[in-house]
Design an enzyme around this catalytic site. Sequence first.
Site, PDB file in Angstrom:
ATOM      1  CE  LYS A 140      -3.774  16.525  33.506  1.00 13.71           C
ATOM      2  NZ  LYS A 140      -4.568  15.497  32.817  1.00 13.71           N
TER       3      LYS A 140
ATOM      4  N   PRO B 287     -12.414  19.651  40.224  1.00 12.18           N
ATOM      5  CG  PRO B 287     -13.654  18.945  38.384  1.00 12.18           C
ATOM      6  CD  PRO B 287     -12.908  20.119  38.931  1.00 12.18           C
TER       7      PRO B 287
ATOM      8  N   GLY C 124      -9.366  13.848  35.697  1.00 14.29           N
ATOM      9  CA  GLY C 124      -8.520  13.978  34.504  1.00 14.29           C
ATOM     10  C   GLY C 124      -8.005  15.389  34.328  1.00 14.29           C
ATOM     11  CG  LEU C 125     -10.122  18.476  34.911  1.00 11.94           C
ATOM     12  CD1 LEU C 125     -11.240  19.311  35.534  1.00 11.94           C
ATOM     13  CD2 LEU C 125      -9.820  18.983  33.493  1.00 11.94           C
TER      14      LEU C 125
ATOM     15  CG  ASP D  14      -0.005  14.527  35.352  1.00 13.77           C
ATOM     16  OD1 ASP D  14       0.667  14.013  34.444  1.00 13.77           O
ATOM     17  OD2 ASP D  14      -1.247  14.474  35.421  1.00 13.77           O
TER      18      ASP D  14
HETATM   19  P1  ATP Z   1      -4.534  12.999  36.954  1.00 15.46           P
HETATM   20  O1  ATP Z   1      -5.142  13.480  35.671  1.00 15.46           O
HETATM   21  O2  ATP Z   1      -3.188  13.616  37.281  1.00 15.46           O
HETATM   22  O3  ATP Z   1      -4.561  11.520  37.136  1.00 15.46           O
HETATM   23  P2  ATP Z   1      -6.936  13.519  38.327  1.00 15.46           P
HETATM   24  O4  ATP Z   1      -7.466  14.883  38.073  1.00 15.46           O
HETATM   25  O5  ATP Z   1      -7.600  12.419  37.558  1.00 15.46           O
HETATM   26  O6  ATP Z   1      -5.401  13.571  38.097  1.00 15.46           O
HETATM   27  P3  ATP Z   1      -6.778  14.067  41.132  1.00 15.46           P
HETATM   28  O7  ATP Z   1      -7.881  15.058  41.295  1.00 15.46           O
HETATM   29  O8  ATP Z   1      -5.411  14.578  41.133  1.00 15.46           O
HETATM   30  O9  ATP Z   1      -7.034  13.178  39.837  1.00 15.46           O
HETATM   31  O10 ATP Z   1      -7.010  12.970  42.285  1.00 15.46           O
HETATM   32  C1  ATP Z   1      -6.568  11.657  42.172  1.00 15.46           C
HETATM   33  C2  ATP Z   1      -6.604  10.989  43.538  1.00 15.46           C
HETATM   34  O11 ATP Z   1      -5.679  11.652  44.392  1.00 15.46           O
HETATM   35  C3  ATP Z   1      -7.955  11.022  44.240  1.00 15.46           C
HETATM   36  O12 ATP Z   1      -8.303   9.719  44.535  1.00 15.46           O
HETATM   37  C4  ATP Z   1      -7.753  11.818  45.506  1.00 15.46           C
HETATM   38  O13 ATP Z   1      -8.367  11.247  46.648  1.00 15.46           O
HETATM   39  C5  ATP Z   1      -6.238  11.833  45.701  1.00 15.46           C
HETATM   40  N1  ATP Z   1      -5.768  13.134  46.207  1.00 15.46           N
HETATM   41  C6  ATP Z   1      -4.813  13.309  47.105  1.00 15.46           C
HETATM   42  N2  ATP Z   1      -4.595  14.601  47.344  1.00 15.46           N
HETATM   43  C7  ATP Z   1      -5.439  15.291  46.561  1.00 15.46           C
HETATM   44  C8  ATP Z   1      -5.693  16.674  46.373  1.00 15.46           C
HETATM   45  N3  ATP Z   1      -5.032  17.622  47.048  1.00 15.46           N
HETATM   46  N4  ATP Z   1      -6.634  17.034  45.472  1.00 15.46           N
HETATM   47  C9  ATP Z   1      -7.294  16.072  44.776  1.00 15.46           C
HETATM   48  N5  ATP Z   1      -7.096  14.770  44.930  1.00 15.46           N
HETATM   49  C10 ATP Z   1      -6.189  14.352  45.812  1.00 15.46           C
END
Ligand code: ATP
Length: 303
Positions: free
Chosen positions: A24, A106, A110-111, A148
């Site tokens: 997202k 990635p 933030g996705l 989320d």
């Molecule tokens: P958001 O915007 O919801 O905060 P994000 O994109 O910034 O998400 P994610 O990629 O969801 O962050 O990852 C956040 C943390 O969750 C990472 O530190 C990662 O190690 C942990 N994590 C646990 N399971 C997963 C997974 N299946 N995919 C990605 N990260 C994961």
Amino acid sequence: MLGFFALPKRSRGTRRIVLRTSAKVNLALEVLGKRDDGYHEIATVMQAVDLCDRLTVETADTVSLVVTDLALPTDDGNLIVRAAAMLGEAAGATKGARITLDKHIPVAAGLGGGSSDAAATLWALNRLWGLRWSRDRLAALAVRLGMDVPFFLGTGRALATGRGEQLEPLPGAGAYALVLVNPNFPLSTREVYGRVPAGWTAEARSTRRMVEALRTRSARTVAGALANNLESIVEPMVPVIRHMKSALLAAGALGAVMSGSGPTVFGIARSYDHARQIRSRVNRAGWSCWAVRTVSGRVIRAV
Ligand code: ATP
């Protein structure tokens, strides 16, 4: 006869679900203030895009996870394992699942990749285990994994308020082509929110403006309404955010903004071809870039 006996017994009982689950972006994101429960009150327009992880879920006696991204945990540090355990316990399920995650979104970008994987796990296991839980019932469990997560069980665009878990679908209203740019390093959501100063207050004006802009179906109007008030916190920490946004605008994007708590930024293009042109102009060593389309139907799709 020979064919019958040659068929391995286990494969006859094995069921397999393969699905794609989207990342997202936040077309608008406003942190409105800190709540007494420690969470932040936010208003955001969340939009699924077709940069996807692929999940394969097969019947097995116990829950196990294999991931293509070796940096990710495969134990309960992974949201997939936590989602499976939580659903198994809540439903009293006695079955397991062999889950394979082919990671393309990635991490800590933030996705919302981890949340998307968690939602896809709930969705797949609900089917594989024959639970027949409704989407609302799954969403009530999903929110315990992350604010989320319920969004990914729905359709591609929603207004989210409260801690981000109160969802109002924003159906229809146009499809857009975007270019995502990520600087190839992670940023912790927790750390960014931890830097929101005490006493921070904001109103949800930009989010309301985005909801109005989407009604016009004009990429230019939507681009003009992009907003994220966490940029003022993240940009001083991570100067490349500003460089990536400038590069997108210089390459022809109609507008550019950071997604979620960063560090990914995205720009809006006039069309998918235009997005591909922008992507090739912005693409440079050290950055990852994708031309993507917005998703308007279900975020989780069976392959
Ligand atoms: P958001 O915007 O919801 O905060 P994000 O994109 O910034 O998400 P994610 O990629 O969801 O962050 O990852 C956040 C943390 O969750 C990472 O530190 C990662 O190690 C942990 N994590 C646990 N399971 C997963 C997974 N299946 N995919 C990605 N990260 C994961």
